[in-house]
Scaffold this motif. Sequence first.
Motif, mmCIF file in Angstrom:
data_model
loop_
_atom_site.group_PDB
_atom_site.id
_atom_site.type_symbol
_atom_site.label_atom_id
_atom_site.label_comp_id
_atom_site.label_asym_id
_atom_site.label_seq_id
_atom_site.Cartn_x
_atom_site.Cartn_y
_atom_site.Cartn_z
ATOM 1 N N ALA A 15 0.829 -1.211 0.000
ATOM 2 C CA ALA A 15 0.000 0.000 0.000
ATOM 3 C C ALA A 15 0.864 1.263 0.000
ATOM 4 O O ALA A 15 0.577 2.219 -0.733
ATOM 5 C CB ALA A 15 -0.941 -0.006 1.199
ATOM 6 N N ILE A 16 1.914 1.274 0.804
ATOM 7 C CA ILE A 16 2.820 2.431 0.847
ATOM 8 C C ILE A 16 3.474 2.637 -0.513
ATOM 9 O O ILE A 16 3.508 3.748 -1.045
ATOM 10 C CB ILE A 16 3.891 2.243 1.945
ATOM 11 C CG1 ILE A 16 3.249 2.335 3.332
ATOM 12 C CG2 ILE A 16 5.022 3.276 1.794
ATOM 13 C CD1 ILE A 16 4.165 1.879 4.467
ATOM 14 N N LEU A 17 3.993 1.551 -1.077
ATOM 15 C CA LEU A 17 4.671 1.640 -2.366
ATOM 16 C C LEU A 17 3.703 2.071 -3.468
ATOM 17 O O LEU A 17 4.022 2.934 -4.291
ATOM 18 C CB LEU A 17 5.308 0.291 -2.700
ATOM 19 C CG LEU A 17 6.415 0.270 -3.732
ATOM 20 C CD1 LEU A 17 7.470 1.336 -3.487
ATOM 21 C CD2 LEU A 17 7.062 -1.099 -3.782
ATOM 22 N N LYS A 18 2.492 1.501 -3.458
ATOM 23 C CA LYS A 18 1.480 1.873 -4.460
ATOM 24 C C LYS A 18 1.170 3.362 -4.370
ATOM 25 O O LYS A 18 1.085 4.049 -5.391
ATOM 26 C CB LYS A 18 0.214 1.045 -4.261
ATOM 27 C CG LYS A 18 -0.866 1.362 -5.276
ATOM 28 C CD LYS A 18 -2.088 0.476 -5.094
ATOM 29 C CE LYS A 18 -3.134 0.806 -6.133
ATOM 30 N NZ LYS A 18 -4.320 -0.064 -6.028
ATOM 31 N N ILE A 31 3.092 5.805 -3.261
ATOM 32 C CA ILE A 31 4.233 6.561 -3.793
ATOM 33 C C ILE A 31 4.221 6.542 -5.322
ATOM 34 O O ILE A 31 4.390 7.576 -5.981
ATOM 35 C CB ILE A 31 5.569 5.985 -3.271
ATOM 36 C CG1 ILE A 31 5.713 6.252 -1.770
ATOM 37 C CG2 ILE A 31 6.760 6.566 -4.042
ATOM 38 C CD1 ILE A 31 6.877 5.528 -1.115
ATOM 39 N N LEU A 32 3.997 5.361 -5.894
ATOM 40 C CA LEU A 32 4.041 5.209 -7.355
ATOM 41 C C LEU A 32 2.903 5.952 -8.044
ATOM 42 O O LEU A 32 3.116 6.640 -9.043
ATOM 43 C CB LEU A 32 4.016 3.725 -7.723
ATOM 44 C CG LEU A 32 5.243 2.926 -7.256
ATOM 45 C CD1 LEU A 32 4.996 1.438 -7.406
ATOM 46 C CD2 LEU A 32 6.484 3.366 -8.006
ATOM 47 N N VAL A 90 -0.253 1.257 -10.962
ATOM 48 C CA VAL A 90 0.000 -0.061 -10.391
ATOM 49 C C VAL A 90 -1.060 -1.001 -10.971
ATOM 50 O O VAL A 90 -2.246 -0.855 -10.702
ATOM 51 C CB VAL A 90 -0.037 -0.032 -8.850
ATOM 52 C CG1 VAL A 90 0.079 -1.440 -8.282
ATOM 53 C CG2 VAL A 90 1.087 0.852 -8.316
ATOM 54 N N VAL A 91 -0.605 -1.952 -11.793
ATOM 55 C CA VAL A 91 -1.538 -2.822 -12.510
ATOM 56 C C VAL A 91 -1.844 -4.113 -11.751
ATOM 57 O O VAL A 91 -2.846 -4.765 -12.022
ATOM 58 C CB VAL A 91 -1.035 -3.154 -13.929
ATOM 59 C CG1 VAL A 91 -1.030 -1.900 -14.793
ATOM 60 C CG2 VAL A 91 0.337 -3.813 -13.905
ATOM 61 N N PHE A 92 -0.970 -4.473 -10.794
ATOM 62 C CA PHE A 92 -1.227 -5.677 -10.013
ATOM 63 C C PHE A 92 -0.354 -5.668 -8.770
ATOM 64 O O PHE A 92 0.745 -5.126 -8.785
ATOM 65 C CB PHE A 92 -0.930 -6.949 -10.826
ATOM 66 C CG PHE A 92 -1.408 -8.209 -10.150
ATOM 67 C CD1 PHE A 92 -2.743 -8.545 -10.161
ATOM 68 C CD2 PHE A 92 -0.513 -9.042 -9.490
ATOM 69 C CE1 PHE A 92 -3.197 -9.693 -9.520
ATOM 70 C CE2 PHE A 92 -0.958 -10.194 -8.850
ATOM 71 C CZ PHE A 92 -2.301 -10.519 -8.871
ATOM 72 N N GLN A 147 11.728 5.669 0.754
ATOM 73 C CA GLN A 147 11.815 7.119 0.640
ATOM 74 C C GLN A 147 11.286 7.476 -0.743
ATOM 75 O O GLN A 147 11.778 6.960 -1.754
ATOM 76 C CB GLN A 147 13.265 7.586 0.796
ATOM 77 C CG GLN A 147 13.832 7.299 2.175
ATOM 78 C CD GLN A 147 15.292 7.716 2.283
ATOM 79 O OE1 GLN A 147 16.089 7.461 1.397
ATOM 80 N NE2 GLN A 147 15.620 8.373 3.377
ATOM 81 N N THR A 148 10.291 8.346 -0.790
ATOM 82 C CA THR A 148 9.598 8.671 -2.031
ATOM 83 C C THR A 148 10.556 9.006 -3.168
ATOM 84 O O THR A 148 10.445 8.440 -4.263
ATOM 85 C CB THR A 148 8.612 9.837 -1.796
ATOM 86 O OG1 THR A 148 7.682 9.442 -0.779
ATOM 87 C CG2 THR A 148 7.857 10.186 -3.067
#
Length: 120
Positions: A15-18, A20-21, A28-30, A106-107
Amino acid sequence: MAKIMVVDDAAFLRAILKDILVTGGHEVVFEAKNGQEAVEKYKSMRPDIVTMDITMPVMEGIEAVKEIRKLDPEANIVMCSAMGQRNLIIEAIQSGAKDFIIKPFQTNRVLEAIDKAFVN
């Protein structure tokens, strides 16, 4: 904008990474929770980039990198690891990962690694 598959066994880290992206303008496709699921979904989805955790159940990240690279030698994979996994990071790069990012995320570093992998 890159189409990205996020692979991590921890839902809160995905969730954190999604976040940021997506905030950085990517899609985020999957989200996969282990390496085996990532390999299976890579076959059908062919994302531009995969962010891959190193330590996961069922199939570890480095094994998943090797399997994905067999399917697509040009695959763009960015490893995610906790501090203190230097030897695993080196093995991941030797297995075909383009870059790595350290947890906690880190973003700026995440987006830099994605941009680097996307242009290669």
